[in-house]
Design an enzyme around this catalytic site. Structure first.
Site, short mmCIF file in Angstrom:
data_model
loop_
_atom_site.label_atom_id
_atom_site.label_comp_id
_atom_site.label_asym_id
_atom_site.label_seq_id
_atom_site.Cartn_x
_atom_site.Cartn_y
_atom_site.Cartn_z
N HIS B 57 -19.44 -16.83 -14.81
CA HIS B 57 -20.09 -17.26 -16.06
C HIS B 57 -20.80 -18.59 -15.89
O HIS B 57 -21.09 -19.27 -16.87
CB HIS B 57 -19.06 -17.41 -17.17
CG HIS B 57 -18.16 -16.23 -17.34
ND1 HIS B 57 -18.65 -14.98 -17.62
CD2 HIS B 57 -16.81 -16.10 -17.26
CE1 HIS B 57 -17.64 -14.13 -17.72
NE2 HIS B 57 -16.51 -14.78 -17.49
N ASP B 110 -6.80 -14.38 -20.42
CA ASP B 110 -6.89 -15.83 -20.57
C ASP B 110 -5.76 -16.35 -21.43
O ASP B 110 -5.11 -17.35 -21.11
CB ASP B 110 -8.24 -16.22 -21.18
CG ASP B 110 -9.38 -16.10 -20.18
OD1 ASP B 110 -9.09 -15.97 -18.99
OD2 ASP B 110 -10.54 -16.13 -20.60
N HIS B 219 -18.27 -10.04 -19.38
CA HIS B 219 -17.63 -9.58 -18.15
C HIS B 219 -18.20 -8.25 -17.71
O HIS B 219 -17.53 -7.47 -17.06
CB HIS B 219 -16.12 -9.42 -18.35
CG HIS B 219 -15.45 -10.65 -18.84
ND1 HIS B 219 -15.36 -10.95 -20.17
CD2 HIS B 219 -14.88 -11.67 -18.17
CE1 HIS B 219 -14.74 -12.11 -20.31
NE2 HIS B 219 -14.45 -12.57 -19.13
#
Ligand SMILES: Nc1ncnc2c1ncn2[C@@H]1O[C@H](COP(=O)(O)OP(=O)(O)O)[C@@H](O)[C@H]1O
Ligand SMILES: Nc1ncnc2c1ncn2[C@@H]1O[C@H](COP(=O)(O)OP(=O)(O)O)[C@@H](O)[C@H]1O
Ligand SMILES: [Mg+2]
Ligand SMILES: [Mg+2]
Ligand SMILES: [Mg+2]
Ligand SMILES: [Mg+2]
Lengths: 209, 333, 333, 209
Positions: B57, B110, B219
């Site tokens: 990212h 996460d 993603h």
């Protein structure tokens, strides 16, 4: 015949082998409803477990499983790292000090692992996750135990139930994890985590055979 | 797979080495723990701001480490959350005694890994607070999903909250502003092409020459729907209107407008997207108080864009404008 | 062709409108003349620095308009030099009485059009000086070519010379520093994929899945040779070594290292390139005094990179570090 | 029959038509050895010329050609803008005040145009540019004049020579313009600028026919 420390080490070793071989398959499953990394994640984690293998010899089953758990937590990342990590940690806690597992021990271990995943992931059956493979597997194992089946049969039944559970995720609408973002589009795909759970149980059954 | 890499296995590590070589005055890279820490960390008495997530990212998050923004970033493998060990190492490295603030994007991986790290840090006596960003209106925020994903707002939040932390604010104040920023921001993205995860080597999804995905994640997750390719004006309507409605933006309000590229889309196209966004906002009498245009939260080489709108107040603007000195965002210093 | 545009004909105009909408505090866009001018132009007594060229290289040049860099940019059609009228309009708009400095990349079209504009401006009494950047070592600088192309050095030169002009230097001083920067910089680029010119609608060249072009230009021009795809380490050797040799860089010297993306390559790959570049320079005991990593001189959505090395002296560093406030480069203000 | 003001206007109009039709062809030619814009550039320039057409009626040939030149300079950009712009400007200068062009006038006009391009572009024959179409065209026109051919024949010969010159650029190594960056790789491709020059002369010959 009970499951010995050596069986557990063989299980871990063969699971690492299986995840290495099925790396691309699991990753492909993760592409349409996830982020195309589940096989890569499992392979990375279990290769790290393999590296730990020499240090595990002489340990009891509980310590081995706990080491597998911490290693997975430390190397897998993603959703599956904390989930499988917690599963093995919890499995290690209920098998602490043991060098052999009988039917009851194995069921306790599976229950602890499943509870760990459900607690960490706040997941229930029917949400298109690894729980959908593990929950029926545990039920099948319990049923086999009631029928006084051998440990080998018990584990084979568990693996078969996991496989069915895994296949049953195909028509499910995902409501947990990354696949849930897809809404209706998650339907029609097999859950990668349920698949890796089946592979784990299948390998265990093979080892116990 | 055509990429400027040496091997799929070494992508993250080597990119970190590249960052270390290029920005020694701004950041330190701890390759062992795979974390990026601002050069002068830990800053005594300052809340340490830590973020992280899967790699792929860039510049988020490593490019935002430095004065006025993040104290540390923990990059995981490509598109895979960092592990608790890494996050804990980052928290230790930036703990200046005033506590550590975690900026987490709302993905199961996460959240779980940062949660475990927080438990470990707290056990060591480090005070921890956190925000979970969840600004993606492409995902229904209901009981039937893992909740909305954290996307573009994360970048804005890291800047604003980083500015506040730099001013010496307390962990509580930092957490309060972070909560407000997250509540006031919404995003939505789209893709013209899929990205290719290096370890997989082939595109995550296939799109026809005349198709696009609306509501993609960062993603390479496919979006909510696949539709025919459309002019930029229509695409921006598809992205901006759900954001505006979800935020309940009214005439006379002020926003920070963030037009983001997904990695493979050049700036000239982003400015066309910006034009359409400005047109829509003008039509609704919403003022662009500040703007950010560029590829800041990407999905490898995916072509596409996302739009983020943040309803701003004076405090947010103050810390948005505050000096920042990082590899990717820099002003006032 | 998959692009975030409305129609091939309106790309440049609409991108300019987007820039105007997003950066009103930094720049003014004159759509009639198709030029971008810094918000406070003309600055009395300051040399006006003007650059331009075909569009499709964003952020170059329009993104570099603002305090401490360019006073104006004249973007032509995609990959097509601006016309003299445009350039003249820009020169008039930034003429603060101290003359106008043209930064021209060495392409026949750019040179001819800026030349005609300079003749027209001089006829109006505007003092004009210029530099023609020609840093691309992929092209032989011989009688048998139009000379080396101007590429990455242009970006560095615009920043450094812009800084000097901002300090109040004379046209003569600006021209002298520009000459030195151009002489001390060299670049080379490569492509993993072709770009697609919107008006053409199909890729300029076709590359196999395992091929790349070495020595490409920034207009989708094919390179000097087509070779098999190679690891980043090898690619960077192919680019950096000819630069180092052409510049005659010696152990102990200092450079500004610029790793540039061609538009479709994400930052994570550029940092791997940066790692390899740092390794090569370290091996030769050449110091990276400053660095720039990002997509600053692009070729639409082409995937690939270029490397530029500039042998720096103290004056160059001073004006590189000087404050700059533009849409694409910003620090110190 | 001499070339009249109306012929010149028809020439310009038809050239605009031709460049519009051949836009993609010229652009394709510019892809392998250039930047894939020559057709787009010529089409843009000549469409702008078309827009000026109403304002040209009543003008002399020199003024018309000068207007074409300034319009091309102002709208084409790239290398071809200043080059063709200068060519038409110079052609307009030597035909100033005229309403008819005879053989000698036409040759003077072509010579001025060619000189303008060579001066602006510092180009010579054999460098794989528009000069390689225009130089032989002019030579053929002069030869036809010596043979006392009609203006129509003279222009046909010029166009034919331009076509041959254009084809002769295929095996050439480019040493001017963007194609020169390719070195040896420029060999084997037809120059787009030589092609547009041929199209211009061909259209003029058709109008004079
Ligand atoms: N909340 C959850 N509870 C249980 N299992 C989950 C949950 N979220 C995701 N999973 C499982 O994790 C799998 C994905 O793992 P992986 O791809 O390695 O992680 P990530 O989604 O972070 O990329 C899913 O297929 C699903 O089985
Ligand atoms: N120095 C020169 N002298 C004469 N003709 C030139 C010169 N440089 C380029 N040309 C011509 O210009 C043509 C290219 O025009 P065009 O594509 O419109 O411009 P650009 O090269 O700037 O994109 C070439 O094919 C060639 O015939
Ligand atoms: Mg995954
Ligand atoms: Mg993942
Ligand atoms: Mg061109
Ligand atoms: Mg061209």
């Amino acid at each position: 015949m009970p499951i010995t420390t050596e069986d557990v080490l063989r299980w871990i070793t063969q699971a690492a082998q299986v995840f290495h071989e099925q790396r691309d398959y699991l990753t492909q499953l993760d592409a349409p409803i996830g982020d195309a990394d589940h096989g890569v994640n499992m392979d990375r984690g279990f290769r790290a477990v393999l590296d730990k293998l020499p240090s595990l010899s002489g340990m009891d089953i509980g310590s081995i499983l706990k080491t597998v758990g911490t290693t997975l937590v430390s190397t897998v990342g993603g959703a599956s790292g904390p989930l499988y990590g917690t599963a093995f940690l919890r499995a290690g806690m209920v098998t602490a000090g043991k060098h052999e597992l009988d039917e009851a021990d194995v069921i306790e271990m599976l229950q602890a692992a499943l509870d760990g995943i459900k607690a960490r992931g706040k997941a229930h059956t029917g949400e298109k996750t690894m729980v959908d493979a593990l929950e029926p597997a545990l039920a099948a194992a319990r049923k086999a135990q009631e029928q006084h089946e051998s440990l080998a049969v018990l584990l084979r039944r568990a693996a078969e139930a996991a496989e069915e559970g895994m296949k049953a995720t195909i028509p499910m609408l995902a409501t947990k994890g990354r696949a849930s973002y897809l809404g209706e589009r998650s339907i029609g795909h097999q859950d990668p985590g349920a698949t890796s759970s089946w592979l784990l149980l299948k390998t265990l059954a093979e080892v116990a055979d | 797979m055509k990429k400027l890499i040496n091997s799929p296995e070494t992508v993250v590590k080597e990119a970190l080495e590249g960052m270390a070589a290029m920005h020694p005055e701004l950041i330190r890279v701890d390759l062992e723990n795979q974390i990026i820490v601002r050069a002068d960390a830990p800053v005594r008495g300052k809340v340490g701001v830590v973020s992280g997530g899967g790699s792929g990212h860039e510049p988020m998050h490593g490019g935002f480490v430095g004065r006025g923004m993040l104290d540390a970033a923990c990059p995981g493998a490509i598109f895979t959350s960092p592990v608790p060990d890494q996050i804990l190492a980052a928290m230790r490295a930036v703990n200046g005694g005033a506590g550590v603030f975690q900026i987490i994007k709302n993905y199961t991986g996460d959240v779980l890994n940062f949660e475990m790290a927080a438990e470990l840090a707290q056990a060591e006596g480090i005070e921890v607070a956190s925000v979970i960003t969840n600004d993606d209106v492409a995902v229904e925020d209901s009981l039937y999903t893992a909740g909305r994903r954290g996307v573009g707002v994360t970048v804005l939040l890291e800047k604003i909250v980083g500015g506040l932390a730099e001013s010496g604010a307390s962990l509580e104040q930092v957490a309060a502003l972070a909560k407000r920023v997250n509540e006031q921001g919404r995003s939505m993205g789209m893709a013209l092409t899929s990205c290719t995860v290096p370890a997989k080597g082939t595109p995550t999804f296939d799109l026809g020459e005349d198709e696009m995905e609306i509501g993609i994640g960062i993603h390479g997750e496919p979006g909510r729907r696949r539709v025919k390719l459309a002019p930029a004006a229509d695409i921006v309507e598809m992205l901006a209107n759900p954001i505006i409605e979800d935020l309940g933006l009214k005439a006379g309000e002020r926003v920070l407008a963030f037009v983001n590229g997904m990695g493979g889309t050049p700036l000239i196209e982003l400015y066309i997207v910006a034009r359409e966004l400005a047109r829509i906002l003008k039509g609704r009498n919403i003022t662009i108080a500040r703007s950010l245009v560029g590829s800041y939260i990407t999905s490898l080489e995916m072509a596409g864009c996302s739009i983020t709108l943040l309803r701003v107040d004076d405090e947010m603007l103050r810390y948005w404008d505050a000096p920042v000195l990082t590899p990717a965002l820099r002003w006032g210093i």
